[in-house]
Design a protein around this motif. Sequence first.
Motif, PDB file in Angstrom:
ATOM      1  N   ALA A  30       0.822  -1.212   0.000  1.00 36.34           N
ATOM      2  CA  ALA A  30       0.000   0.000   0.000  1.00 36.34           C
ATOM      3  C   ALA A  30       0.856   1.261   0.000  1.00 36.34           C
ATOM      4  O   ALA A  30       0.511   2.261  -0.636  1.00 36.34           O
ATOM      5  CB  ALA A  30      -0.932   0.000   1.217  1.00 36.34           C
ATOM      6  N   SER A  31       1.990   1.206   0.704  1.00 35.61           N
ATOM      7  CA  SER A  31       2.844   2.390   0.851  1.00 35.61           C
ATOM      8  C   SER A  31       4.041   2.377  -0.089  1.00 35.61           C
ATOM      9  O   SER A  31       4.855   3.306  -0.052  1.00 35.61           O
ATOM     10  CB  SER A  31       3.356   2.471   2.291  1.00 35.61           C
ATOM     11  OG  SER A  31       4.149   1.329   2.604  1.00 35.61           O
ATOM     12  N   ASN A  32       4.149   1.313  -0.917  1.00 32.89           N
ATOM     13  CA  ASN A  32       5.337   1.133  -1.766  1.00 32.89           C
ATOM     14  C   ASN A  32       6.595   1.205  -0.902  1.00 32.89           C
ATOM     15  O   ASN A  32       7.561   1.899  -1.219  1.00 32.89           O
ATOM     16  CB  ASN A  32       5.401   2.176  -2.881  1.00 32.89           C
ATOM     17  CG  ASN A  32       6.416   1.805  -3.949  1.00 32.89           C
ATOM     18  OD1 ASN A  32       6.683   0.629  -4.187  1.00 32.89           O
ATOM     19  ND2 ASN A  32       6.997   2.811  -4.593  1.00 32.89           N
ATOM     20  N   GLY A  33       6.565   0.460   0.210  1.00 35.87           N
ATOM     21  CA  GLY A  33       7.612   0.549   1.207  1.00 35.87           C
ATOM     22  C   GLY A  33       8.538  -0.637   1.247  1.00 35.87           C
ATOM     23  O   GLY A  33       8.730  -1.347   0.245  1.00 35.87           O
ATOM     24  N   THR A  34       9.115  -0.866   2.423  1.00 37.95           N
ATOM     25  CA  THR A  34      10.113  -1.908   2.646  1.00 37.95           C
ATOM     26  C   THR A  34       9.704  -2.765   3.833  1.00 37.95           C
ATOM     27  O   THR A  34       9.198  -2.238   4.830  1.00 37.95           O
ATOM     28  CB  THR A  34      11.497  -1.283   2.922  1.00 37.95           C
ATOM     29  OG1 THR A  34      11.905  -0.524   1.785  1.00 37.95           O
ATOM     30  CG2 THR A  34      12.551  -2.345   3.221  1.00 37.95           C
ATOM     31  N   TYR A  35       9.940  -4.072   3.723  1.00 38.04           N
ATOM     32  CA  TYR A  35       9.680  -4.993   4.827  1.00 38.04           C
ATOM     33  C   TYR A  35      11.004  -5.418   5.438  1.00 38.04           C
ATOM     34  O   TYR A  35      12.003  -5.643   4.735  1.00 38.04           O
ATOM     35  CB  TYR A  35       8.924  -6.234   4.348  1.00 38.04           C
ATOM     36  CG  TYR A  35       8.719  -7.245   5.455  1.00 38.04           C
ATOM     37  CD1 TYR A  35       7.618  -7.149   6.296  1.00 38.04           C
ATOM     38  CD2 TYR A  35       9.660  -8.247   5.692  1.00 38.04           C
ATOM     39  CE1 TYR A  35       7.448  -8.045   7.350  1.00 38.04           C
ATOM     40  CE2 TYR A  35       9.494  -9.143   6.734  1.00 38.04           C
ATOM     41  CZ  TYR A  35       8.388  -9.034   7.557  1.00 38.04           C
ATOM     42  OH  TYR A  35       8.230  -9.905   8.598  1.00 38.04           O
ATOM     43  N   CYS A  36      10.999  -5.585   6.786  1.00 38.36           N
ATOM     44  CA  CYS A  36      12.196  -6.038   7.483  1.00 38.36           C
ATOM     45  C   CYS A  36      11.787  -6.936   8.644  1.00 38.36           C
ATOM     46  O   CYS A  36      10.803  -6.655   9.335  1.00 38.36           O
ATOM     47  CB  CYS A  36      12.991  -4.838   7.995  1.00 38.36           C
ATOM     48  SG  CYS A  36      14.481  -5.276   8.924  1.00 38.36           S
ATOM     49  N   ASN A  37      12.534  -8.008   8.876  1.00 39.16           N
ATOM     50  CA  ASN A  37      12.318  -8.846  10.048  1.00 39.16           C
ATOM     51  C   ASN A  37      12.669  -8.060  11.305  1.00 39.16           C
ATOM     52  O   ASN A  37      13.640  -7.296  11.323  1.00 39.16           O
ATOM     53  CB  ASN A  37      13.181 -10.097   9.959  1.00 39.16           C
ATOM     54  CG  ASN A  37      13.022 -10.994  11.175  1.00 39.16           C
ATOM     55  OD1 ASN A  37      13.793 -10.910  12.129  1.00 39.16           O
ATOM     56  ND2 ASN A  37      12.014 -11.854  11.145  1.00 39.16           N
ATOM     57  N   GLU A  38      11.917  -8.272  12.365  1.00 37.90           N
ATOM     58  CA  GLU A  38      12.089  -7.456  13.568  1.00 37.90           C
ATOM     59  C   GLU A  38      13.459  -7.661  14.227  1.00 37.90           C
ATOM     60  O   GLU A  38      13.964  -6.761  14.892  1.00 37.90           O
ATOM     61  CB  GLU A  38      10.952  -7.714  14.566  1.00 37.90           C
ATOM     62  CG  GLU A  38      10.860  -9.109  15.110  1.00 37.90           C
ATOM     63  CD  GLU A  38      11.616  -9.278  16.416  1.00 37.90           C
ATOM     64  OE1 GLU A  38      12.070  -8.265  16.967  1.00 37.90           O
ATOM     65  OE2 GLU A  38      11.756 -10.423  16.857  1.00 37.90           O
ATOM     66  N   LEU A  39      14.086  -8.812  14.022  1.00 34.04           N
ATOM     67  CA  LEU A  39      15.402  -9.043  14.607  1.00 34.04           C
ATOM     68  C   LEU A  39      16.511  -8.321  13.835  1.00 34.04           C
ATOM     69  O   LEU A  39      17.625  -8.181  14.355  1.00 34.04           O
ATOM     70  CB  LEU A  39      15.697 -10.545  14.663  1.00 34.04           C
ATOM     71  CG  LEU A  39      14.819 -11.367  15.604  1.00 34.04           C
ATOM     72  CD1 LEU A  39      15.138 -12.851  15.474  1.00 34.04           C
ATOM     73  CD2 LEU A  39      15.002 -10.914  17.043  1.00 34.04           C
ATOM     74  N   ASP A  40      16.203  -7.883  12.624  1.00 37.94           N
ATOM     75  CA  ASP A  40      17.219  -7.231  11.788  1.00 37.94           C
ATOM     76  C   ASP A  40      17.148  -5.712  11.827  1.00 37.94           C
ATOM     77  O   ASP A  40      18.045  -5.040  11.307  1.00 37.94           O
ATOM     78  CB  ASP A  40      17.062  -7.688  10.329  1.00 37.94           C
ATOM     79  CG  ASP A  40      17.275  -9.185  10.157  1.00 37.94           C
ATOM     80  OD1 ASP A  40      18.063  -9.749  10.944  1.00 37.94           O
ATOM     81  OD2 ASP A  40      16.654  -9.776   9.257  1.00 37.94           O
ATOM     82  N   ILE A  41      16.102  -5.157  12.435  1.00 37.50           N
ATOM     83  CA  ILE A  41      15.924  -3.712  12.403  1.00 37.50           C
ATOM     84  C   ILE A  41      16.984  -3.019  13.272  1.00 37.50           C
ATOM     85  O   ILE A  41      17.318  -3.504  14.356  1.00 37.50           O
ATOM     86  CB  ILE A  41      14.496  -3.328  12.854  1.00 37.50           C
ATOM     87  CG1 ILE A  41      14.174  -1.883  12.532  1.00 37.50           C
ATOM     88  CG2 ILE A  41      14.274  -3.628  14.327  1.00 37.50           C
ATOM     89  CD1 ILE A  41      14.005  -1.597  11.080  1.00 37.50           C
ATOM     90  N   THR A  42      17.515  -1.903  12.798  1.00 37.20           N
ATOM     91  CA  THR A  42      18.548  -1.158  13.507  1.00 37.20           C
ATOM     92  C   THR A  42      18.169   0.316  13.575  1.00 37.20           C
ATOM     93  O   THR A  42      17.347   0.795  12.776  1.00 37.20           O
ATOM     94  CB  THR A  42      19.906  -1.270  12.790  1.00 37.20           C
ATOM     95  OG1 THR A  42      19.804  -0.630  11.508  1.00 37.20           O
ATOM     96  CG2 THR A  42      20.310  -2.729  12.606  1.00 37.20           C
ATOM     97  N   PRO A  43      18.757   1.070  14.510  1.00 36.84           N
ATOM     98  CA  PRO A  43      18.497   2.522  14.556  1.00 36.84           C
ATOM     99  C   PRO A  43      18.826   3.212  13.248  1.00 36.84           C
ATOM    100  O   PRO A  43      18.124   4.147  12.840  1.00 36.84           O
ATOM    101  CB  PRO A  43      19.399   2.991  15.702  1.00 36.84           C
ATOM    102  CG  PRO A  43      19.551   1.802  16.583  1.00 36.84           C
ATOM    103  CD  PRO A  43      19.587   0.626  15.658  1.00 36.84           C
ATOM    104  N   ARG A  44      19.874   2.775  12.583  1.00 38.73           N
ATOM    105  CA  ARG A  44      20.255   3.389  11.307  1.00 38.73           C
ATOM    106  C   ARG A  44      19.173   3.186  10.258  1.00 38.73           C
ATOM    107  O   ARG A  44      18.830   4.108   9.501  1.00 38.73           O
ATOM    108  CB  ARG A  44      21.581   2.790  10.831  1.00 38.73           C
ATOM    109  CG  ARG A  44      22.051   3.310   9.463  1.00 38.73           C
ATOM    110  CD  ARG A  44      22.318   4.806   9.477  1.00 38.73           C
ATOM    111  NE  ARG A  44      22.731   5.284   8.174  1.00 38.73           N
ATOM    112  CZ  ARG A  44      24.002   5.290   7.752  1.00 38.73           C
ATOM    113  NH1 ARG A  44      24.968   4.835   8.540  1.00 38.73           N
ATOM    114  NH2 ARG A  44      24.306   5.758   6.564  1.00 38.73           N
ATOM    115  N   MET A  45      18.614   1.988  10.203  1.00 45.10           N
ATOM    116  CA  MET A  45      17.544   1.716   9.246  1.00 45.10           C
ATOM    117  C   MET A  45      16.323   2.569   9.568  1.00 45.10           C
ATOM    118  O   MET A  45      15.696   3.125   8.668  1.00 45.10           O
ATOM    119  CB  MET A  45      17.177   0.233   9.284  1.00 45.10           C
ATOM    120  CG  MET A  45      18.264  -0.697   8.792  1.00 45.10           C
ATOM    121  SD  MET A  45      17.892  -2.440   9.085  1.00 45.10           S
ATOM    122  CE  MET A  45      16.477  -2.657   8.008  1.00 45.10           C
ATOM    123  N   ILE A  46      15.979   2.664  10.853  1.00 43.31           N
ATOM    124  CA  ILE A  46      14.820   3.460  11.252  1.00 43.31           C
ATOM    125  C   ILE A  46      14.964   4.908  10.819  1.00 43.31           C
ATOM    126  O   ILE A  46      14.016   5.533  10.339  1.00 43.31           O
ATOM    127  CB  ILE A  46      14.627   3.350  12.784  1.00 43.31           C
ATOM    128  CG1 ILE A  46      14.167   1.936  13.154  1.00 43.31           C
ATOM    129  CG2 ILE A  46      13.613   4.382  13.284  1.00 43.31           C
ATOM    130  CD1 ILE A  46      14.153   1.659  14.639  1.00 43.31           C
TER     131      ILE A  46
END
Length: 335
Positions: A30-46
């Motif tokens: 819907a947002s033409n966005g990106t998916y990430c597994n919760e264990l891989d998320i980092t402050p830099r990505m956020i």
Amino acid sequence: MVGGNVGTWKAQDRVYEADLLNGIESWVFASNGTYCNELDITPRMIADFDIVIMNLNAIGSSKRLQQVRALAENRPKHVIWMTLLEGDMRTYLKPMPHLRELFDASSFVNCININAEHFIQSLTQSPVFTLGIPYPVDGVRACAISREHRSRSVHICPFLKTRWNEYQVATQLHIPIIGYERRLTRKFRNLLSNMRDCGSFFNVDINRTYISKLLHSADLTVEYAKPFKEYYAHASSSLLWLNLDDRYTWGRYVLDAAALGVPIISTISTGHAPKLFPELTVQNPFDIDTAVQMAHRIMEDDRFAKNACDYAFEHIQEFKPDMMMKKLYTIIDTL
């Protein structure tokens, strides 16, 4: 979109799934966005995104909840953080460490079941909305079997081992009953859960064998779970669906029925049934007598069944991806 499924991918990488996928990943398309597994998320990505949607259903421990809370609390100021409550809302009736703090650190909380909204709001100073998840209405509709080509059969929505109140309704209709069960997978990562949940490491047919013996109606056919497109076509070939749910979830079966144009008898707890199928909603999962009466009316009154489905299809339009994005932006404008 941060969730429990493995992998990192962009919407354009999996556009072939957009027309039928109805889980949390629908927000990615819907947002033409990106998916990430919760264990891989980092402050830099956020920091690289304007909006982060965190699916709390994927967080399995208080330690991990604390880590996610820290990510929310320490994110850059420009990042809108939506905490998405997927799964059964009864989960949040149990006190959990760090939960209220995570809610307070969120820009807003997306509670997927309207029945739980006021309770969740009582836990936090952040605003709570029942926004939910985008639904691929047009893609699912394209899989539907027209009413005149449907068989005089009843479809039980949940896996048959889940509960048997729908079965108790179906057997009183004296027509063929279609139900589903999981075929066990022999992948190494599933072996322990196979034994824990089903009592076997390798017997792929154990669920169907078990339920066929327990529910021994001659009218019952037990099918294996199918891929989305095949499932929608097969399930929409029945005259009516039964989903006497006792949970407080997103109620996807009701959305599926509305998109496919099939009447479904369901419960208030689904959240969607009172809105989409108000004349086919029972008060609770034990009210099988009312459900049987409704089912007979569906089978005997084509006009009633058609009107119920037309009403549902008209009102499911608000869950289309573009409409859900408009709702999201409206919420953001109020923050």
